[in-house]
Scaffold this motif. Structure first.
Motif, short mmCIF file in Angstrom:
data_model
loop_
_atom_site.label_atom_id
_atom_site.label_comp_id
_atom_site.label_asym_id
_atom_site.label_seq_id
_atom_site.Cartn_x
_atom_site.Cartn_y
_atom_site.Cartn_z
N LEU A 7 48.24 40.30 43.99
CA LEU A 7 48.52 41.25 42.92
C LEU A 7 48.90 40.55 41.62
O LEU A 7 48.45 40.94 40.54
CB LEU A 7 49.64 42.21 43.33
CG LEU A 7 49.33 43.09 44.55
CD1 LEU A 7 50.54 43.94 44.91
CD2 LEU A 7 48.12 43.96 44.29
N SER A 8 49.77 39.54 41.73
CA SER A 8 50.21 38.86 40.51
C SER A 8 50.76 37.48 40.84
O SER A 8 51.16 37.20 41.96
CB SER A 8 51.27 39.68 39.78
OG SER A 8 52.42 39.83 40.60
N VAL A 9 50.76 36.64 39.81
CA VAL A 9 51.34 35.30 39.90
C VAL A 9 52.30 35.16 38.72
O VAL A 9 51.90 35.33 37.57
CB VAL A 9 50.26 34.20 39.83
CG1 VAL A 9 50.88 32.82 39.88
CG2 VAL A 9 49.24 34.37 40.94
N PRO A 25 43.38 37.45 57.96
CA PRO A 25 44.11 38.47 57.21
C PRO A 25 43.32 38.95 55.99
O PRO A 25 42.51 38.22 55.43
CB PRO A 25 45.38 37.73 56.77
CG PRO A 25 44.98 36.30 56.70
CD PRO A 25 43.94 36.12 57.79
N VAL A 26 43.55 40.21 55.64
CA VAL A 26 42.93 40.79 54.45
C VAL A 26 44.06 41.02 53.46
O VAL A 26 44.86 41.95 53.63
CB VAL A 26 42.20 42.11 54.78
CG1 VAL A 26 41.60 42.71 53.52
CG2 VAL A 26 41.15 41.87 55.84
N HIS A 27 44.16 40.16 52.47
CA HIS A 27 45.23 40.26 51.47
C HIS A 27 44.63 40.30 50.07
O HIS A 27 43.56 39.73 49.83
CB HIS A 27 46.18 39.06 51.57
CG HIS A 27 47.00 39.05 52.80
ND1 HIS A 27 46.64 38.36 53.93
CD2 HIS A 27 48.16 39.67 53.10
CE1 HIS A 27 47.55 38.53 54.86
NE2 HIS A 27 48.48 39.34 54.38
N THR A 28 45.35 40.93 49.18
CA THR A 28 44.97 40.96 47.78
C THR A 28 46.13 40.38 46.97
O THR A 28 47.27 40.84 47.11
CB THR A 28 44.71 42.41 47.31
OG1 THR A 28 43.72 42.98 48.15
CG2 THR A 28 44.25 42.43 45.87
N VAL A 80 48.31 29.53 53.15
CA VAL A 80 49.55 29.73 53.91
C VAL A 80 49.46 31.00 54.74
O VAL A 80 49.84 31.01 55.93
CB VAL A 80 50.77 29.76 52.96
CG1 VAL A 80 52.01 30.26 53.67
CG2 VAL A 80 51.02 28.37 52.38
N LEU A 81 48.95 32.08 54.16
CA LEU A 81 48.82 33.33 54.92
C LEU A 81 47.84 33.17 56.08
O LEU A 81 48.06 33.74 57.16
CB LEU A 81 48.39 34.46 53.98
CG LEU A 81 49.43 34.86 52.93
CD1 LEU A 81 48.83 35.83 51.94
CD2 LEU A 81 50.67 35.42 53.58
N VAL A 97 51.60 39.45 47.03
CA VAL A 97 50.39 39.68 47.83
C VAL A 97 50.51 41.00 48.57
O VAL A 97 51.52 41.27 49.23
CB VAL A 97 50.21 38.53 48.85
CG1 VAL A 97 48.95 38.74 49.66
CG2 VAL A 97 50.19 37.19 48.17
N ARG A 98 49.46 41.83 48.47
CA ARG A 98 49.43 43.09 49.22
C ARG A 98 48.59 42.90 50.47
O ARG A 98 47.44 42.46 50.40
CB ARG A 98 48.86 44.22 48.38
CG ARG A 98 48.88 45.55 49.15
CD ARG A 98 48.41 46.73 48.34
NE ARG A 98 47.12 46.45 47.74
CZ ARG A 98 46.80 46.80 46.49
NH1 ARG A 98 47.67 47.41 45.73
NH2 ARG A 98 45.60 46.53 46.02
N GLY A 99 49.18 43.21 51.60
CA GLY A 99 48.47 43.14 52.87
C GLY A 99 48.22 44.53 53.41
O GLY A 99 48.58 45.52 52.78
N PRO A 100 47.63 44.61 54.60
CA PRO A 100 47.34 45.93 55.17
C PRO A 100 48.60 46.73 55.51
O PRO A 100 48.61 47.95 55.41
CB PRO A 100 46.53 45.63 56.42
CG PRO A 100 46.73 44.19 56.70
CD PRO A 100 47.15 43.53 55.44
N ALA A 101 49.67 46.05 55.89
CA ALA A 101 50.88 46.76 56.32
C ALA A 101 51.96 46.79 55.25
O ALA A 101 52.72 47.76 55.15
CB ALA A 101 51.44 46.13 57.59
#
Length: 145
Positions: free
Chosen positions: A99-101, A94-97, A48-49, A117-121
């Protein structure tokens, strides 16, 4: 006076077509017959991202979504593409991490989840409702917060 032939009585046409529609419609699947939902939720979130970033086609996610969720995702992806075009920004991966589900099961074969989800911004969350249909998970509702 006409007599009815011996044997089983035939059902009216409307009744038979209703039975056929129910038979061929997506069938609910219990949780015990479904795979663990977390990998599906993680892959769906990444997909989706990437759709919103413009580097993945929405059609690639069609098998994971119900028709209503697919149509809403297409509309939102088109808005994102127009916004990128108006700003003159090219599509970038995109560069996303993740974090949790967080998962919750309100009923058998249904999972409501939030994927953080943690993104750059900024940090975002994807709220998802998935249901077991035809032996696999399908997303029935998506909301990117």
């Amino acid at each position: 006076m006409a007599t009815m032939p011996a044997g089983p009585a035939r059902a009216p046409h409307a009744f038979r077509s209703t039975q056929l529609a129910e038979f061929f419609a997506p069938q609910r699947t219990p949780s015990t017959a479904l795979p663990v939902p977390e990998p599906f939720l993680r892959n769906l979130t990444v997909g989706v991202l990437e759709v919103f970033a413009g580097v993945r086609e929405v059609d690639q996610l069609a098998r994971w979504l119900t028709e209503d969720a697919y149509r809403k995702l297409v509309a939102r992806a088109n808005l994102a593409a127009r916004a990128r075009s108006a700003r003159g920004v090219a599509a970038r991966r995109p560069v996303h991490t993740i974090l949790s589900v967080h998962e919750s099961s309100p009923a058998d074969g249904i999972i409501e989840a939030v994927v953080v989800v943690r993104g750059p911004a900024r940090t975002r969350a994807l709220a998802v409702r998935i249901e077991g249909m035809d032996g696999r998970w399908r997303a029935t509702s998506l909301a990117l917060l």
